[in-house]
Design a protein around this motif. Structure first.
Motif, PDB file in Angstrom:
ATOM      1  N   ARG A 174       7.727   8.617 -18.865  1.00 28.38           N
ATOM      2  CA  ARG A 174       8.575   9.048 -17.744  1.00 28.38           C
ATOM      3  C   ARG A 174       7.798   9.874 -16.723  1.00 28.38           C
ATOM      4  O   ARG A 174       8.263  10.897 -16.222  1.00 28.38           O
ATOM      5  N   LYS A 175       6.588   9.399 -16.424  1.00 23.30           N
ATOM      6  CA  LYS A 175       5.759  10.066 -15.422  1.00 23.30           C
ATOM      7  C   LYS A 175       6.185   9.690 -14.000  1.00 23.30           C
ATOM      8  O   LYS A 175       5.943  10.447 -13.054  1.00 23.30           O
ATOM      9  N   MET A 176       6.822   8.510 -13.883  1.00 28.74           N
ATOM     10  CA  MET A 176       7.271   8.043 -12.574  1.00 28.74           C
ATOM     11  C   MET A 176       8.300   6.947 -12.796  1.00 28.74           C
ATOM     12  O   MET A 176       8.168   6.127 -13.714  1.00 28.74           O
ATOM     13  N   GLY A 177       9.349   6.933 -11.999  1.00 30.42           N
ATOM     14  CA  GLY A 177      10.393   5.937 -12.163  1.00 30.42           C
ATOM     15  C   GLY A 177       9.954   4.564 -11.691  1.00 30.42           C
ATOM     16  O   GLY A 177       9.165   4.431 -10.743  1.00 30.42           O
ATOM     17  N   GLY A 178      10.458   3.547 -12.335  1.00 30.65           N
ATOM     18  CA  GLY A 178      10.117   2.185 -11.953  1.00 30.65           C
ATOM     19  C   GLY A 178      10.527   1.862 -10.531  1.00 30.65           C
ATOM     20  O   GLY A 178       9.849   1.090  -9.840  1.00 30.65           O
ATOM     21  N   ASP A 179      11.632   2.461 -10.054  1.00 32.78           N
ATOM     22  CA  ASP A 179      12.058   2.217  -8.675  1.00 32.78           C
ATOM     23  C   ASP A 179      11.029   2.701  -7.681  1.00 32.78           C
ATOM     24  O   ASP A 179      10.715   2.015  -6.694  1.00 32.78           O
ATOM     25  N   ALA A 180      10.454   3.880  -7.936  1.00 32.71           N
ATOM     26  CA  ALA A 180       9.431   4.428  -7.037  1.00 32.71           C
ATOM     27  C   ALA A 180       8.123   3.651  -7.136  1.00 32.71           C
ATOM     28  O   ALA A 180       7.427   3.450  -6.129  1.00 32.71           O
ATOM     29  N   ILE A 181       7.795   3.175  -8.337  1.00 36.81           N
ATOM     30  CA  ILE A 181       6.560   2.404  -8.525  1.00 36.81           C
ATOM     31  C   ILE A 181       6.615   1.108  -7.727  1.00 36.81           C
ATOM     32  O   ILE A 181       5.699   0.788  -6.952  1.00 36.81           O
ATOM     33  N   PHE A 182       7.695   0.346  -7.909  1.00 39.29           N
ATOM     34  CA  PHE A 182       7.811  -0.931  -7.193  1.00 39.29           C
ATOM     35  C   PHE A 182       7.923  -0.712  -5.688  1.00 39.29           C
ATOM     36  O   PHE A 182       7.404  -1.506  -4.895  1.00 39.29           O
ATOM     37  N   ALA A 183       8.583   0.378  -5.284  1.00 38.83           N
ATOM     38  CA  ALA A 183       8.680   0.688  -3.850  1.00 38.83           C
ATOM     39  C   ALA A 183       7.292   0.946  -3.265  1.00 38.83           C
ATOM     40  O   ALA A 183       6.955   0.443  -2.177  1.00 38.83           O
ATOM     41  N   ASP A 184       6.479   1.722  -3.964  1.00 36.41           N
ATOM     42  CA  ASP A 184       5.122   2.011  -3.489  1.00 36.41           C
ATOM     43  C   ASP A 184       4.288   0.734  -3.382  1.00 36.41           C
ATOM     44  O   ASP A 184       3.547   0.530  -2.412  1.00 36.41           O
ATOM     45  N   ILE A 185       4.410  -0.129  -4.391  1.00 33.90           N
ATOM     46  CA  ILE A 185       3.615  -1.366  -4.407  1.00 33.90           C
ATOM     47  C   ILE A 185       4.015  -2.285  -3.262  1.00 33.90           C
ATOM     48  O   ILE A 185       3.156  -2.789  -2.517  1.00 33.90           O
ATOM     49  N   PHE A 186       5.314  -2.517  -3.095  1.00 33.92           N
ATOM     50  CA  PHE A 186       5.755  -3.423  -2.030  1.00 33.92           C
ATOM     51  C   PHE A 186       5.564  -2.812  -0.638  1.00 33.92           C
ATOM     52  O   PHE A 186       5.365  -3.555   0.335  1.00 33.92           O
ATOM     53  N   LYS A 187       5.580  -1.496  -0.549  1.00 30.24           N
ATOM     54  CA  LYS A 187       5.314  -0.845   0.736  1.00 30.24           C
ATOM     55  C   LYS A 187       3.845  -0.968   1.115  1.00 30.24           C
ATOM     56  O   LYS A 187       3.493  -1.145   2.284  1.00 30.24           O
ATOM     57  N   GLY A 188       2.978  -0.908   0.115  1.00 31.64           N
ATOM     58  CA  GLY A 188       1.545  -0.881   0.383  1.00 31.64           C
ATOM     59  C   GLY A 188       0.848  -2.227   0.388  1.00 31.64           C
ATOM     60  O   GLY A 188      -0.298  -2.330   0.839  1.00 31.64           O
ATOM     61  N   MET A 189       1.516  -3.274  -0.101  1.00 33.69           N
ATOM     62  CA  MET A 189       0.877  -4.587  -0.209  1.00 33.69           C
ATOM     63  C   MET A 189       1.797  -5.691   0.293  1.00 33.69           C
ATOM     64  O   MET A 189       3.017  -5.601   0.186  1.00 33.69           O
ATOM     65  N   LYS A 190       1.205  -6.742   0.825  1.00 36.79           N
ATOM     66  CA  LYS A 190       1.969  -7.916   1.215  1.00 36.79           C
ATOM     67  C   LYS A 190       2.619  -8.501  -0.035  1.00 36.79           C
ATOM     68  O   LYS A 190       1.989  -8.611  -1.085  1.00 36.79           O
ATOM     69  N   ALA A 191       3.871  -8.886   0.083  1.00 33.76           N
ATOM     70  CA  ALA A 191       4.627  -9.330  -1.086  1.00 33.76           C
ATOM     71  C   ALA A 191       3.986 -10.520  -1.788  1.00 33.76           C
ATOM     72  O   ALA A 191       4.016 -10.613  -3.020  1.00 33.76           O
ATOM     73  N   SER A 192       3.409 -11.448  -1.050  1.00 33.69           N
ATOM     74  CA  SER A 192       2.782 -12.615  -1.669  1.00 33.69           C
ATOM     75  C   SER A 192       1.641 -12.203  -2.590  1.00 33.69           C
ATOM     76  O   SER A 192       1.405 -12.826  -3.630  1.00 33.69           O
ATOM     77  N   LYS A 193       0.932 -11.140  -2.223  1.00 35.65           N
ATOM     78  CA  LYS A 193      -0.149 -10.630  -3.071  1.00 35.65           C
ATOM     79  C   LYS A 193       0.423  -9.998  -4.345  1.00 35.65           C
ATOM     80  O   LYS A 193      -0.162 -10.122  -5.429  1.00 35.65           O
ATOM     81  N   VAL A 194       1.564  -9.333  -4.202  1.00 37.73           N
ATOM     82  CA  VAL A 194       2.206  -8.717  -5.364  1.00 37.73           C
ATOM     83  C   VAL A 194       2.697  -9.799  -6.323  1.00 37.73           C
ATOM     84  O   VAL A 194       2.552  -9.673  -7.545  1.00 37.73           O
ATOM     85  N   LEU A 195       3.258 -10.874  -5.790  1.00 38.62           N
ATOM     86  CA  LEU A 195       3.725 -11.965  -6.645  1.00 38.62           C
ATOM     87  C   LEU A 195       2.565 -12.605  -7.403  1.00 38.62           C
ATOM     88  O   LEU A 195       2.696 -12.949  -8.582  1.00 38.62           O
ATOM     89  N   ALA A 196       1.431 -12.766  -6.745  1.00 34.79           N
ATOM     90  CA  ALA A 196       0.247 -13.294  -7.435  1.00 34.79           C
ATOM     91  C   ALA A 196      -0.187 -12.345  -8.541  1.00 34.79           C
ATOM     92  O   ALA A 196      -0.575 -12.772  -9.636  1.00 34.79           O
ATOM     93  N   PHE A 197      -0.114 -11.046  -8.265  1.00 36.46           N
ATOM     94  CA  PHE A 197      -0.464 -10.022  -9.247  1.00 36.46           C
ATOM     95  C   PHE A 197       0.469 -10.103 -10.456  1.00 36.46           C
ATOM     96  O   PHE A 197       0.017 -10.044 -11.615  1.00 36.46           O
ATOM     97  N   LEU A 198       1.769 -10.260 -10.217  1.00 35.71           N
ATOM     98  CA  LEU A 198       2.736 -10.350 -11.308  1.00 35.71           C
ATOM     99  C   LEU A 198       2.554 -11.621 -12.123  1.00 35.71           C
ATOM    100  O   LEU A 198       2.949 -11.681 -13.289  1.00 35.71           O
TER     101      LEU A 198
END
Length: 376
Positions: free
Chosen positions: A319-343
């Motif tokens: 519980r160092k960081m909520g999943g909502d904040a983690i995914f928000a940071d990732i999608f804010k900082g990276m193009k979504a297509s790159k995130v989908l490739a990462f996933l």
């Protein structure tokens, strides 16, 4: 069934005798698969709906996601089952038995000089041997070591029909974290299939399940307050649990080949499985045609994906960081297509490093060092 379909469409297997054993007659629409891909694959004929526009919502960041060259697709479970069963029914070399597999038979110890066979014992005691046995069965509950994580992706979804037009069927809500996060990483997704029908699903990534009524309360509140829909009927309901665990699963034991969740094809950090199952089954077919061993090697791409999964689950577990904040940071900082490739474990190392740079180093670096230490 994905492997069965891939064998059916390939002439290489036309002369092979194939027996399918399944305790479930596959007559219910018990699940919906959603996934993204850049080009049509084997099950394109039964894609129920698809979207090129996705929305992401949270209290930290919200945006339309640019997913090109990907398309987000939906397949209904009953369509999948009927498509495969109807297709293979014309093949004389495929037999289907609706019964239970009691256990896999370890040929190395029980059948003398039969190291070229694998076996199963059915519920009635009958034993069957074959050149290969492909098993997607988890015979025992998942048990993890203290160093391993075991989360659950659990969900309940309602397919609703509204009294008036409420949806834009050309866009879907990929994740909406604007719901209570008390239980852990929690979000809704909304998949419109027409102007007045949509699948609304309440999804959680947690280590414990919640009471059944809690799903209903969350769905009712979201539909009425967030979607602002007051008149609707529930056409269909689905509910499920998918393991998200860093516990390693064997991909083969002799000529017993493990597939699906039993083969570790559910991604530990998300529970996504459909695309991983397609990759694995396509790989099995290719290996059999080339005469290669069906136990795949866990190379660099696989290993780094597992590391990233364990780091995320470490952060969520502690519980160092909520999943909502983690995914928000990732999608804010990276193009979504790159995130989908990462996933999908298909991103390159440079993209991985850029994604890592979107989340707080003070939280994720200690987690990464801890997980690396566990590997040594």
């Amino acid at each position: 069934m994905s492997l069965l379909m891939r064998m059916f469409v390939d002439p290489f297997f036309a002369s092979k005798k194939i027996l399918v054993v399944d305790a479930d007659a596959k007559q219910q629409n018990d699940r919906t698969w959603c996934f993204w891909e850049t080009k049509p694959d084997l099950f394109e004929p039964i894609v129920y709906h698809q979207w090129n526009k996705l929305d992401f919502y949270s209290d930290h960041y919200s945006s339309e996601l640019s997913i090109n060259p990907y398309t987000y697709k939906m397949i209904k479970g009953i369509d999948f089952y009927n498509y495969v069963k109807t297709s293979v029914s014309v093949s004389p070399n495929i037999e289907w038995r609706n019964t239970t597999v009691k256990r896999l038979i370890d040929h190395r110890f029980e059948i003398e000089a039969s190291n070229e066979l694998a076996g199963v014992e059915l519920a009635d005691g009958e034993t069957i041997f074959a050149e290969y046995v492909f098993s997607s069965i988890l015979f025992e509950p998942i048990k993890t070591k203290p160093s391993e994580y075991h989360f659950l992706q659990h969900f309940k979804g309602w397919e609703i029909k509204t009294a008036v037009d409420c949806f834009d069927s050309s866009r879907a809500v990929f994740m909406d974290f604007r719901v209570g996060q008390e239980a852990g990483t929690t979000f809704m997704y909304v998949l419109p299939t027409s102007s007045n029908t949509a699948l609304v699903e309440y999804t959680l990534f947690t280590e414990e399940l919640i009471e059944d009524e809690a799903y209903n309360i969350a769905l009712e509140k979201y539909i009425s307050e967030t979607l602002q829909i007051t008149e609707y009927e529930i056409l269909h309901e689905e509910k499920g649990v998918i393991p998200m665990t860093t516990k390693p699963f064997p991909n083969a034991k002799g000529r017993h080949i493990f597939i699906g969740i039993a083969g570790g094809q559910a991604k530990a950090s998300s529970g996504y499985a459909f695309k991983y199952i397609q990759k694995r089954t396509a790989g099995i077919v290719a290996a059999m045609k080339q005469g290669k061993h069906l136990a795949y090697g866990k190379g660099f791409q696989h290993a780094k994906g597992q590391l990233y999964d364990s780091v995320l689950l470490n952060v969520l577990h502690n519980r160092k960081m909520g999943g909502d904040a983690i995914f928000a940071d990732i999608f804010k900082g990276m193009k979504a297509s790159k995130v989908l490739a990462f996933l999908d474990n298909e991103s390159n190392l440079w993209t991985d490093l850029k994604i890592m740079n979107t989340v707080p180093t003070r939280i994720f670096l200690p987690a990464a060092l801890h997980e690396l230490k566990q590997l040594m």
